[in-house]
Write a protein that holds these residues in place. Structure first.
Motif, PDB file in Angstrom:
ATOM      1  N   UNK A 247       0.927  -1.681  -0.392  1.00 50.72           N
ATOM      2  CA  UNK A 247       0.530  -0.332   0.215  1.00 50.72           C
ATOM      3  C   UNK A 247       1.307   1.111   0.114  1.00 50.72           C
ATOM      4  N   UNK A 248       2.097   1.052   0.504  1.00 51.14           N
ATOM      5  CA  UNK A 248       3.029   2.633   0.290  1.00 51.14           C
ATOM      6  C   UNK A 248       3.454   2.724  -0.831  1.00 51.14           C
ATOM      7  N   UNK A 249       3.597   0.749  -1.075  1.00 50.28           N
ATOM      8  CA  UNK A 249       4.090   1.330  -2.792  1.00 50.28           C
ATOM      9  C   UNK A 249       3.347   1.828  -3.800  1.00 50.28           C
ATOM     10  N   UNK A 250       2.031   1.308  -3.719  1.00 47.81           N
ATOM     11  CA  UNK A 250       0.722   2.085  -4.895  1.00 47.81           C
ATOM     12  C   UNK A 250       0.897   4.220  -3.911  1.00 47.81           C
ATOM     13  N   UNK A 251       0.744   3.937  -3.274  1.00 47.83           N
ATOM     14  CA  UNK A 251       0.789   5.393  -2.695  1.00 47.83           C
ATOM     15  C   UNK A 251       2.457   6.481  -3.742  1.00 47.83           C
ATOM     16  N   UNK A 252       2.869   5.867  -3.022  1.00 54.34           N
ATOM     17  CA  UNK A 252       4.367   7.065  -3.395  1.00 54.34           C
ATOM     18  C   UNK A 252       3.998   6.455  -4.992  1.00 54.34           C
ATOM     19  N   UNK A 253       3.397   5.496  -5.118  1.00 51.68           N
ATOM     20  CA  UNK A 253       3.565   5.116  -7.203  1.00 51.68           C
ATOM     21  C   UNK A 253       2.395   6.567  -8.349  1.00 51.68           C
ATOM     22  N   UNK A 254       1.833   7.080  -7.325  1.00 52.13           N
ATOM     23  CA  UNK A 254       0.956   7.773  -7.844  1.00 52.13           C
ATOM     24  C   UNK A 254      -0.359   7.862  -7.141  1.00 52.13           C
ATOM     25  N   UNK A 255      -1.006   5.885  -7.756  1.00 47.04           N
ATOM     26  CA  UNK A 255      -2.197   6.338  -7.021  1.00 47.04           C
ATOM     27  C   UNK A 255      -2.815   4.581  -6.924  1.00 47.04           C
ATOM     28  N   UNK A 256      -3.046   4.262  -5.665  1.00 51.32           N
ATOM     29  CA  UNK A 256      -3.612   2.773  -5.715  1.00 51.32           C
ATOM     30  C   UNK A 256      -4.480   2.183  -7.207  1.00 51.32           C
ATOM     31  N   UNK A 257      -4.769   3.587  -7.662  1.00 56.24           N
ATOM     32  CA  UNK A 257      -5.907   2.564  -8.418  1.00 56.24           C
ATOM     33  C   UNK A 257      -4.793   2.197  -9.322  1.00 56.24           C
ATOM     34  N   UNK A 258      -3.867   2.387  -9.501  1.00 53.26           N
ATOM     35  CA  UNK A 258      -3.039   1.995 -10.728  1.00 53.26           C
ATOM     36  C   UNK A 258      -1.582   0.955 -10.438  1.00 53.26           C
ATOM     37  N   UNK A 259      -1.908   0.124  -9.018  1.00 51.97           N
ATOM     38  CA  UNK A 259      -1.680  -0.714  -8.268  1.00 51.97           C
ATOM     39  C   UNK A 259      -2.433  -2.279  -8.850  1.00 51.97           C
ATOM     40  N   UNK A 260      -1.317  -3.544  -9.023  1.00 52.76           N
ATOM     41  CA  UNK A 260      -1.777  -4.869  -9.896  1.00 52.76           C
ATOM     42  C   UNK A 260      -1.466  -5.156  -8.658  1.00 52.76           C
ATOM     43  N   UNK A 261      -1.683  -7.019  -8.812  1.00 57.08           N
ATOM     44  CA  UNK A 261      -1.352  -8.227  -8.101  1.00 57.08           C
ATOM     45  C   UNK A 261      -1.781  -9.133  -8.686  1.00 57.08           C
ATOM     46  N   UNK A 262      -1.181 -10.061  -8.116  1.00 54.64           N
ATOM     47  CA  UNK A 262      -1.643 -11.424  -8.578  1.00 54.64           C
ATOM     48  C   UNK A 262      -0.903 -12.202  -7.734  1.00 54.64           C
ATOM     49  N   UNK A 263      -2.037 -13.429  -7.328  1.00 50.90           N
ATOM     50  CA  UNK A 263      -1.803 -13.872  -6.561  1.00 50.90           C
ATOM     51  C   UNK A 263      -1.506 -16.253  -6.998  1.00 50.90           C
ATOM     52  N   UNK A 264      -0.327 -16.899  -6.947  1.00 47.05           N
ATOM     53  CA  UNK A 264      -0.097 -17.010  -7.897  1.00 47.05           C
ATOM     54  C   UNK A 264       0.806 -18.574  -7.006  1.00 47.05           C
ATOM     55  N   UNK A 265       0.179 -19.709  -7.994  1.00 46.99           N
ATOM     56  CA  UNK A 265       0.545 -21.227  -7.136  1.00 46.99           C
ATOM     57  C   UNK A 265       1.766 -21.537  -7.762  1.00 46.99           C
ATOM     58  N   UNK A 266       2.671 -21.380  -7.602  1.00 47.38           N
ATOM     59  CA  UNK A 266       3.834 -21.928  -7.704  1.00 47.38           C
ATOM     60  C   UNK A 266       4.513 -22.816  -8.516  1.00 47.38           C
ATOM     61  N   UNK A 267       3.365 -24.033  -8.077  1.00 55.39           N
ATOM     62  CA  UNK A 267       3.501 -25.443  -8.671  1.00 55.39           C
ATOM     63  C   UNK A 267       3.173 -24.730  -9.583  1.00 55.39           C
ATOM     64  N   UNK A 268       2.019 -24.709 -10.548  1.00 58.69           N
ATOM     65  CA  UNK A 268       1.037 -24.673 -11.433  1.00 58.69           C
ATOM     66  C   UNK A 268      -0.078 -25.372 -11.504  1.00 58.69           C
ATOM     67  N   UNK A 269      -0.840 -26.068 -10.061  1.00 60.47           N
ATOM     68  CA  UNK A 269      -1.836 -26.932 -10.226  1.00 60.47           C
ATOM     69  C   UNK A 269      -2.809 -26.199 -10.090  1.00 60.47           C
ATOM     70  N   UNK A 270      -3.612 -25.512  -9.520  1.00 60.16           N
ATOM     71  CA  UNK A 270      -4.359 -24.739  -9.495  1.00 60.16           C
ATOM     72  C   UNK A 270      -4.138 -22.939 -10.051  1.00 60.16           C
ATOM     73  N   UNK A 271      -5.648 -22.558 -10.443  1.00 60.60           N
ATOM     74  CA  UNK A 271      -5.315 -21.409 -11.542  1.00 60.60           C
ATOM     75  C   UNK A 271      -4.856 -20.272 -10.693  1.00 60.60           C
ATOM     76  N   UNK A 272      -4.056 -19.222 -10.817  1.00 62.48           N
ATOM     77  CA  UNK A 272      -3.776 -18.134 -10.146  1.00 62.48           C
ATOM     78  C   UNK A 272      -4.634 -17.568 -10.653  1.00 62.48           C
ATOM     79  N   UNK A 273      -5.000 -16.154  -9.298  1.00 61.25           N
ATOM     80  CA  UNK A 273      -6.053 -14.983  -9.031  1.00 61.25           C
ATOM     81  C   UNK A 273      -5.387 -13.233  -9.676  1.00 61.25           C
ATOM     82  N   UNK A 274      -5.633 -12.616 -10.424  1.00 60.55           N
ATOM     83  CA  UNK A 274      -5.125 -11.843 -10.915  1.00 60.55           C
ATOM     84  C   UNK A 274      -6.145 -10.811 -10.509  1.00 60.55           C
ATOM     85  N   UNK A 275      -5.836  -8.733  -9.446  1.00 57.91           N
ATOM     86  CA  UNK A 275      -6.632  -8.557  -8.937  1.00 57.91           C
ATOM     87  C   UNK A 275      -5.818  -7.498  -8.403  1.00 57.91           C
ATOM     88  N   UNK A 276      -6.989  -6.273  -9.096  1.00 55.95           N
ATOM     89  CA  UNK A 276      -6.040  -4.461  -8.958  1.00 55.95           C
ATOM     90  C   UNK A 276      -6.203  -4.376  -7.247  1.00 55.95           C
TER      91      UNK A 276
END
Length: 353
Positions: A247-276
């Motif tokens: 959240x600090x990162x989002x703030x110093x880069x201009x806006x949380x509205x620009x901040x992406x994220x990825x929730x990743x299963x490193x093994x690839x067994x399950x689908x990963x999920x992506x969200x702002x």
């Protein structure tokens, strides 16, 4: 190639932004020879208010067959935050072994940071946050409710498997980037879980002699992300600390509205999920002014994860071009007055060009 993407639009502006961005996702892939089919699930707070659950009992079974999941912002003023988090996002991240929450922070050209003296490209780091346990483990309870001796216990959990599952990808990323990794803990005050975390980082570091490791306590790291953000490259942190630092990162880069994220299963067994990263912002719901770029950049991470680098690069390039263009539409959170749809339409035109 073809992909099946599950779409959970979420609540508030989450639904508005995802509805605007989804056609861009499909069309950008199609123009580059990749077919994307989306299946929408109306799970979230409205479902909780009507049915008593954020999603159905068989939700994970229904999601498991998809190649990836796109999730919009979740949260509702009439539903406690711990209910929405534990009712939807956490069951998916834990149930699908999404041990890695990857959150890049980048200051684009044309975007003003609240930090003086920083310009486009000066801030460029990525946080690898442990995503399935740590301080957010559901271990504990409350006793003697309503009495003077009421007590609450909340325990953190750190396993070797899940810690290594985020630490090793962080080292991989640092090795491919600038060769610098910052390990953030609070091991001076938390002598069990955090010292264990430090030990795992030290062990894994032996496999990556090309990566320089910096150790910071979380309070110092929070200060230094504001004092010297240009010196950070890859940051690895526990669930709670990674959440705060991003959240600090989002703030110093201009806006949380620009901040992406990825929730990743490193093994690839399950689908990963992506969200702002931004919230559901009910205070502006229905006004059509939410920033869609955090969702677009999350879609970039989605395609990159699927191995479609050309699509990911095209999306990132279109966002960078738009933000660097002083005449381009932009939403109010980054100094403009454009609508969500106007921003997405401009991106679509740039992608065609």
């Amino acid at each position: 190639m073809s992909y099946d993407i599950a779409v959970i639009p979420g609540d508030g502006i989450g639904t508005e932004v995802v509805e605007a961005v989804e056609p861009l996702l499909v069309d950008t892939a199609a123009t580059r020879g990749v077919e994307v089919a989306t299946t929408w699930f109306d799970w979230g707070s409205e479902r909780y208010l009507s049915a008593g659950a954020m999603m159905p009992e068989d939700a994970l079974d229904r999601l498991a067959a998809f190649d990836a999941i796109l999730l919009g912002a979740v949260g509702h003023p009439e539903v406690p935050d711990h209910v929405t988090l534990r009712g939807l996002r956490l069951p998916i991240t834990k149930g699908f072994d999404q041990h890695v929450c990857k959150r890049p922070t980048y200051l684009f050209e044309g975007v003003d940071s609240p930090l003086r003296g920083y310009e486009g490209g000066d801030i460029d780091f990525v946080v690898y946050r442990q995503n399935t346990e740590g301080e957010y483990a559901d271990v504990g309870g409350r006793e003697h409710r309503g009495f003077e001796n009421e007590v609450a216990v909340q325990a953190s959990v750190f396993t070797r498997e899940a810690t290594e599952a985020v630490v090793r990808p962080a080292f991989e990323a640092a090795s491919e980037r600038a060769g610098h990794l910052t390990n953030v803990t609070k091991s001076n005050a938390q002598a069990h879980g955090m010292v264990f975390w430090d030990d795992v980082v030290a062990e894994v570091s032996e496999e990556y002699p090309d990566v320089a490791v910096e150790r910071l306590l979380v309070d110092a790291a929070s200060m230094d992300l504001i004092r010297r953000p240009d010196e950070f490259d890859v940051v690895v942190a526990s669930n709670l600390f990674g959440d705060i630092l991003t959240d600090i990162g989002g703030g110093i880069s201009g806006s949380l509205g620009l901040a992406p994220s990825a929730n990743i299963d490193p093994e690839g067994t399950y689908p990963s999920m992506f969200e702002p990263v931004h919230g559901s912002a009910f205070d502006i719901m229905g006004e059509g002014i939410a920033n869609p770029l955090g969702t677009v950049l999350s879609v970039e991470l989605l395609f990159d994860h699927l191995g479609e680098e050309a699509i990911a690069e095209a999306l990132h390039g279109a966002v960078a071009d738009q933000l660097a263009d002083p005449s381009a539409p932009r939403t109010a959170d980054i100094g403009g007055s454009a609508t969500t749809v106007e921003v997405v339409d401009d991106l679509a035109a740039r992608l065609v060009e």
